[in-house]
Enzyme design. Structure first.
Site, PDB file in Angstrom:
ATOM      1  CE  LYS A 126      -3.728  -2.114   2.735  1.00  0.00           C
ATOM      2  NZ  LYS A 126      -4.493  -1.981   4.003  1.00  0.00           N
ATOM      3  CD  GLU A 196      -0.150  -3.231   5.912  1.00  0.00           C
ATOM      4  OE1 GLU A 196       0.307  -2.452   5.052  1.00  0.00           O
ATOM      5  OE2 GLU A 196      -0.328  -4.442   5.703  1.00  0.00           O
ATOM      6  CG  HIS A 200      -2.558   5.140   6.220  1.00  0.00           C
ATOM      7  ND1 HIS A 200      -1.669   5.728   5.343  1.00  0.00           N
ATOM      8  CD2 HIS A 200      -2.525   3.825   5.949  1.00  0.00           C
ATOM      9  CE1 HIS A 200      -1.134   4.796   4.565  1.00  0.00           C
ATOM     10  NE2 HIS A 200      -1.633   3.633   4.920  1.00  0.00           N
TER      11      HIS A 200
END
Length: 333
Positions: A126, A196, A200
């Site tokens: 990603k 994950e 962010h």
């Protein structure tokens, strides 16, 4: 080349056996052109040239924690990836591994390079910085006889490729906006993926997210009602589209909403490509994924499509690193 090698099903391995790895195994069970023969997780691996049974593997993993416990075909190992590479004949691997820490995937790829293994590797990375690490390995991959395709999931991957195709209508691309909606019934089925995503969020990073306990993740999700709202993510769609010559990375934005308590998507996943045509008109193409398609379907499907395309390149002696916007995936029957 031996015609039997070309005509037989592609022998495929899956590294990582969490939510995505298990979904990949179920998908492969429905394919005729690919045969799932190898699996590896952090505690062990399994290998069977006749093909692995996804139901047995998933049940064993849920009950005992590793595919290494599979009777007669499994092996427990603290160095499962290296042992699996050395002991098996596999055409290509889908690296369904959590990229935590951010250098993990590159370290795995270096193991393949150093082992002397030759074949096809596909990831669903990603982060932009993670793909940049792959780019640094490009020459080594080529010299090793490995065909590597990076960023080949949903985003980056399916939506990035759609943007690259849609861009052809324009003389100049003004913006590419990717918005995703993900719905899962229980975050624990995709622990690594959710971590994950948490990385962010404002106030979090990869290191902090990777060290969160399950209880800490659950507390965060309790505080947000199970919803993760993500904006201006560090997503490799930007570097992939820049490398493909579509637009500069600052014109690419990625964000979305993840509902960790409801399998229904909170919003429709789509990519909007806005640009100027050669006649001077400003327009926007929108490509929207069906709400009924799951995250697993939209990640694993493209990954195996790119794996098939990679095998075609590898058999022609084309090695090195490629992205989802450079190569067209091939449908796996």
């Amino acid at each position: 080349m031996n015609a039997n090698i070309v005509n037989r099903p592609m022998q495929v391995g899956v590294l990582g056996f969490g939510g995505l790895g298990q979904a990949a195994a179920r998908m492969l069970a429905q394919k005729q052109e690919m045969l799932w023969v190898a699996a590896g997780d952090r505690e062990g691996f399994a290998y069977d040239l006749a093909g692995l049974n996804p139901d047995t593997a998933i049940t064993t993993c849920h009950q005992r924690g590793s595919v290494g416990y599979l009777e007669s075909i499994g092996k427990l190992s603290s160095n499962s990836i290296s042992e699996l590479i050395a002991r098996t004949e596999v055409d290509g691997y889908f690296l369904a591994l959590p990229n935590l820490p951010n250098t993990f995937m590159a370290s795995v790829v270096e193991q393949f390079i150093d082992s002397g293994w030759r074949g096809v590797l596909v990831d669903a990375l990603k982060r932009t910085s993670a793909v940049e690490q792959m780019l640094a390995l490009k020459e080594r991959l080529e010299a090793a006889g490995i065909t590597y395709l990076t960023g080949c999931g949903a985003t980056p991957g399916l939506l990035t490729a759609a943007a690259a195709i849609a861009a052809q209508s324009y003389a100049e691309i003004h913006s590419v906006k990717i918005t995703f909606g993900v719905g899962i019934a229980n975050w624990s089925a995709y622990r690594a993926t959710i971590r994950e995503d948490i990385a962010h969020l404002p106030g979090y990073n990869v290191e902090k997210a990777s060290h969160m306990s399950d209880a800490e993740v659950e507390a965060l999700l309790d505080a947000t009602g199970g919803i993760l709202a993500l904006e201006n993510m560090e997503h490799a769609d930007d570097i992939i589209l820049e490398l493909a010559g579509i637009c500069s990375r600052d014109r690419v934005t990625v964000g979305g909403v993840v509902d960790t308590r409801n399998p229904k998507k909170p919003l429709s996943t789509n990519v909007q490509i806005t640009g100027r045509t050669f006649e001077g008109k400003i327009s926007t193409h929108t490509f929207t994924l069906g709400d009924e398609t799951s995250m697993a379907a939209n990640v694993c499907g493209p990954a195996f499509g790119y794996l098939k395309a990679g095998l075609s390149l590898h058999r022609r002696g084309i090695y090195g690193l490629f992205t989802a916007a450079e190569i067209m995936p091939q449908f796996v029957r």
